[in-house]
Write an enzyme that holds these catalytic residues in place. Structure first.
Site, PDB file in Angstrom:
ATOM      1  N   ASP A  98      -6.559   4.580   6.397  1.00  0.00           N
ATOM      2  CA  ASP A  98      -6.750   3.399   7.133  1.00  0.00           C
ATOM      3  C   ASP A  98      -6.325   3.875   8.699  1.00  0.00           C
ATOM      4  O   ASP A  98      -5.295   5.023   8.156  1.00  0.00           O
ATOM      5  CB  ASP A  98      -7.066   2.075   6.645  1.00  0.00           C
ATOM      6  CG  ASP A  98      -5.161   2.429   6.218  1.00  0.00           C
ATOM      7  OD1 ASP A  98      -4.774   3.480   5.708  1.00  0.00           O
ATOM      8  OD2 ASP A  98      -4.630   1.163   6.470  1.00  0.00           O
ATOM      9  N   GLU A 156      -3.729   1.683   3.565  1.00  0.00           N
ATOM     10  CA  GLU A 156      -1.956   1.197   3.182  1.00  0.00           C
ATOM     11  C   GLU A 156      -2.105   0.568   4.019  1.00  0.00           C
ATOM     12  O   GLU A 156       0.196  -0.214   4.373  1.00  0.00           O
ATOM     13  CB  GLU A 156      -1.784   2.706   3.139  1.00  0.00           C
ATOM     14  CG  GLU A 156      -0.805   3.405   2.708  1.00  0.00           C
ATOM     15  CD  GLU A 156       0.411   2.825   3.467  1.00  0.00           C
ATOM     16  OE1 GLU A 156       1.528   2.852   3.342  1.00  0.00           O
ATOM     17  OE2 GLU A 156       0.086   3.288   4.713  1.00  0.00           O
TER      18      GLU A 156
END
Length: 419
Positions: A98, A156
């Protein structure tokens, strides 16, 4: 009984095989040019946490090139690829993918095309490196035995991705790993691989504190119960916790990242909100500090005469990353043989990660290491160096190859074929 206690005798002797693994990694078995291209695509097309649909689809498409069992959509956009190659240990390697709400300023030809979103922490590098490791492992089955699991994790940055995958039945979708590995790029001399046993990344939490006062006109402060003044007193007292209640030999951070109270200069608001970011290397220190934070907040509210108690909400929890000594002992000799003086001892990093949620769930050993990606002359110059989450953070060329090498070396320290 843990894997390290019950199965250590079944592991390859990584110290004895380190030289062989090092020599193997020098063999050009796989053309990694496409991995650099994958990294550039990932960098140019960042997606925020929980929104990584196109990134996940790109990774899944690349995995079709390998002989592995791919499962997608785990806990949102999570992906696993299982490479089976006979009897032996099962090793899981995790990479996140991400991005962050940062406007990129690197000027790269492959800079982000998504306005206000950037891979400013290196997750594009992590995903590309793991794809490269998949290629090497797939093409080199004569050199290893056991099971290799590549896990690509979303979300994350909001410390949700690992638990989302776990809660979506990760354990039922992959073989149970015997050990978990992971890596992260950082500002540091390019190509240096940093490892250490024990705590290497902090535990963290976000604490949102809502204070309830009484609104009044700015000209009549005596008719109010001013939550802005109350918030200011709390901010000052919070730093006293670190300065006067945490031992100098311990580590604690209380950062007030947000203080919101009112929207106009002539109105005293009825609420104020503090948002704290807290980090620790020791859970006992954490628990003591959180008790002190709550004591200070309630005490200051009482001192100000609040009639409504404060709301204190904990979120964005990240567990301590506490590397297993057994995993360090298995991996470090291979790193030393492979990277020579560029295999170095890691200093604890004050960032936080949710990687350790995965090995904690499976109750297995783990190790998480970092790789420096800063131009060495710049690093040694003493000048300001862009770090993770900076709008100008970017690894120097060639570091994806180092990421593939480090990940593959770590995996092979467990799966190297014993002839």
């Amino acid at each position: 009984m843990s894997f390290s206690e019950s199965s250590a005798s079944a592991l390859p002797d990584s110290a004895a095989n380190a030289a062989a693994i090092s020599e193997f990694l020098k063999e050009p078995r796989v053309d990694l040019k496409w991995v650099d291209e994958a990294y550039e695509w990932l960098h140019a097309h960042p997606e925020l946490s929980l929104q990584e649909e196109k990134t996940a689809a790109y990774i899944a498409e690349k995995l079709k090139n390998f002989d592995c069992e791919v499962t997608t959509g785990i806990g949102g956009h999570g992906i696993t690829a299982v490479f089976r190659n006979g009897e032996g240990p099962t090793v899981l390697f995790r990479a996140d993918f991400d991005a962050l709400p940062v406007e990129e300023t690197t000027g790269l030809p492959y800079a982000s095309v998504n306005e206000g979103v950037m891979h400013a922490c290196g997750h594009d590098h992590h995903a590309a490196s793991l794809l490269g490791t998949c290629a090497v492992m797939d093409a080199s089955r004569d050199k290893w035995q056991g099971t290799f699991i590549a896990l690509f994790q979303p979300a994350e940055e909001v410390t949700q991705g690992a638990n989302n995958m776990i809660n979506d039945g990760l354990a039922s979708k992959i073989p149970t790993p015997d050990v978990c590995l992971g890596q992260h790029i950082v500002a540091g001399p390019a190509g240096t691989v940093f490892t250490a046993p024990g705590p290497v990344l902090t535990a963290c939490d976000t604490i949102t504190i809502t204070l309830h006062g009484k609104s009044a006109h700015g000209s009549s402060p005596h008719l109010s119960l001013d939550p802005g003044y109350l918030a200011a007193m709390i901010v000052v007292r919070l730093q006293g916790i670190v300065g006067r209640e945490v031992a100098p030999s311990d580590f604690a951070v209380i950062t007030v990242g947000s203080l919101i109270a009112g929207h106009t200069n002539n109105t005293i608001p009825d609420t104020a909100t503090l948002v704290l970011n807290c980090r620790f290397y020791d859970t006992d220190v954490r628990d003591k500090t959180y008790a002190a934070i709550e004591r200070v907040v309630h005490g200051e509210c009482a001192a100000s005469g609040c009639t409504t108690p404060p709301d204190i909400e904990y979120s964005a929890h990240g567990e301590l990353t506490d590397n297993s000594p057994s995993a360090f002992k298995q991996v470090r000799p291979v790193f030393d043989a492979t990277f020579g003086p560029d295999s170095a001892d890691a200093e604890p990093w004050t960032a936080s990660e949710d990687f350790s949620e995965i090995p904690r769930h499976f109750e297995v050993p783990y190790i998480f290491w970092t790789i420096g990606v800063t131009d060495r002359e710049l690093w040694e110059s003493g000048k300001d160096v862009p770090g993770n989450h900076s709008s100008n953070f970017v690894p120097v060329p060639g570091m994806v190859t180092r990421g593939v090498e480090a990940a593959t070396a770590g995996v092979l320290s467990y799966l190297w074929r014993v002839n």
